[in-house]
Design an enzyme around this catalytic site. Structure first.
Site, PDB file in Angstrom:
ATOM      1  N   GLU A  63       0.819  -1.207   0.000  1.00 41.19           N
ATOM      2  CA  GLU A  63       0.000   0.000   0.000  1.00 41.19           C
ATOM      3  C   GLU A  63       0.855   1.260   0.000  1.00 41.19           C
ATOM      4  OE1 GLU A  63      -3.693   0.038   2.190  1.00 41.19           O
ATOM      5  OE2 GLU A  63      -3.133   1.930   3.131  1.00 41.19           O
ATOM      6  N   ARG A 101      -2.047  32.850 -18.863  1.00 38.10           N
ATOM      7  CA  ARG A 101      -2.518  33.941 -18.012  1.00 38.10           C
ATOM      8  C   ARG A 101      -1.574  35.137 -18.113  1.00 38.10           C
ATOM      9  NH1 ARG A 101      -6.321  36.942 -15.406  1.00 38.10           N
ATOM     10  NH2 ARG A 101      -5.705  37.518 -13.290  1.00 38.10           N
ATOM     11  N   GLN A 131      10.019  35.482 -12.896  1.00 34.27           N
ATOM     12  CA  GLN A 131      10.922  34.520 -12.268  1.00 34.27           C
ATOM     13  C   GLN A 131      10.304  33.843 -11.052  1.00 34.27           C
ATOM     14  OE1 GLN A 131      14.677  35.605 -10.023  1.00 34.27           O
ATOM     15  NE2 GLN A 131      15.593  34.842 -11.928  1.00 34.27           N
TER      16      GLN A 131
END
Length: 385
Positions: A241, A267, A278
């Protein structure tokens, strides 16, 4: 070292992505009938029985290929809760039957669990025994050819829809590692009751509930690997798991990372795409570095599992790395979307789904304890010094 998956595995993963993108989407409201419908579709694709040997109806994949399938499922299925449920079913409940079951148990249970006809749940956590799994209060008392189970479990993934429950109970209270026993209990067995489905912060597509046992009679033939072997079975299932389940988070992270890169390219603010700033571009690179690092760690652990290594450190570190990276990547994805990030969408959904990953399958603090113990840094070693 070869960091590329075999071509056959890549083609299989591409198929899983296409299938999940097309057939496994759902609304944010849980619907049991729709969950069962999608589960059966995933079963037909070989997903919920990926690591089950083909002789018992599974796909027969090793741990590396299985992790790749779970990663593809996480990428293609926007309902990470569904992917989580499929992985919990396979690794916490089905693989113990594969590795410790009798031939009769395997032939009786595994075909249905692999095909999607049946769903499994693993009952271990209790109100007073979460991280301390050796102190379970659920009791199993031998009575003739049956064991009588009494007690309760909480936070049981898939409990509201499960057909088979893999239950850890104490047959020797206070017996430590050899005091626990694993039982296979069919849904509908008298004395077994499932509580109401939880409302959760994240993983809303994964049904979870309490499970109660009141003089629940389980035949001796439905004990898994004999009395007293429960802790060993649990430890083995958790290696599966903590490695392969968290591959689904890698897929979800990559999906959100890809969409975030598209967003910052398109955008615009101050007359230029924000990806040119940056502070934004560096954050995206950090997101990519976290994802890639966690992915390498997980696949290293998966290779160890495939090779049969009895490694406690690899799965623990993989679980920590993936879950912490998922939370931070979710935060970054929300931040880079600005106000849009706090609205409904895959960024805020990933963040909600990622928060439980640091807790479920053993908290990250417990994983550090496991790794430290494997390094000989436990309290007993310190006391000897």
């Amino acid at each position: 070292m070869n960091f590329d998956l075999p071509e056959e595995t890549r083609e299989m993963c591409d198929m899983v992505v296409r299938f999940a993108s097309r057939d496994l989407q759902t609304s944010d409201t849980f619907d049991a009938d729709d969950f069962r419908r999608r589960w059966q579709l995933a079963g037909k694709q070989g997903i919920v029985g990926a690591s089950v040997p083909s002789a018992y109806g599974g796909s027969g994949l090793d741990a590396v290929a299985t992790a790749a399938v779970m990663e593809a499922l996480g990428y293609g299925c926007r309902d990470t809760g569904f992917a989580f449920s499929a992985a919990a079913h396979l690794f916490a409940a089905v693989m113990p039957i594969v590795e410790f079951g009798t031939e009769e148990q395997k032939h009786r249970l595994l075909p249905g669990l692999s095909s999607g006809e049946h769903i499994a749940a693993h009952c271990v956590t209790e109100p007073e025994a979460g991280s301390n799994a050796l102190q379970l209060q659920t009791r199993a008392t031998r009575s003739g050819e049956h064991y009588l189970l009494n007690g309760s479990k909480c936070f049981t993934t898939n409990a509201p829809v499960a057909d088979v429950f893999v239950v850890q109970a104490a047959t020797t209270p206070g017996g430590g590692f050899f005091g626990l026993t694993t039982f296979l209990v069919a849904a509908g067995t008298p004395g077994l009751t499932v509580g109401q489905r939880y409302d959760k912060l994240g993983l809303r597509g994964s049904p979870m509930a309490d499970v109660y046992f009141d003089q629940c009679a389980v035949p001796v033939t439905d004990v898994l690997d004999g009395e007293g072997s429960g802790a060993g079975i649990f430890a083995t299932s958790m290696r599966w798991e903590r490695t392969c389940l968290f591959a689904a988070y890698l897929g979800a992270m990559k999906r959100v990372l890809d969409s975030t890169i598209d967003h910052v390219r398109q955008r615009e603010q101050f007359g230029t795409p924000i990806g040119g700033f940056q502070s934004v571009s560096h954050r995206v690179v950090d997101m990519m570095a976290r994802h890639e690092s966690a992915r390498l760690m997980l696949y290293k652990a998966a290779q160890g599992l495939a090779d049969g290594r009895d490694d406690e450190i690899g799965p623990a570190l993989a679980k920590i790395m993936v879950s912490e990276a998922a939370v931070q990547l979710g935060l970054d994805a929300v931040q880079l979307r600005g106000a849009l990030g706090v609205l409904g969408g895959e960024a805020e959904t990933l963040l909600r789904d990622a928060v439980p990953s640091r807790i479920l399958s053993g908290t990250n603090e417990i994983q550090k304890n496991n790794a430290a113990r494997a390094l000989g840094l436990g309290s007993r070693a310190a006391a000897r010094r």
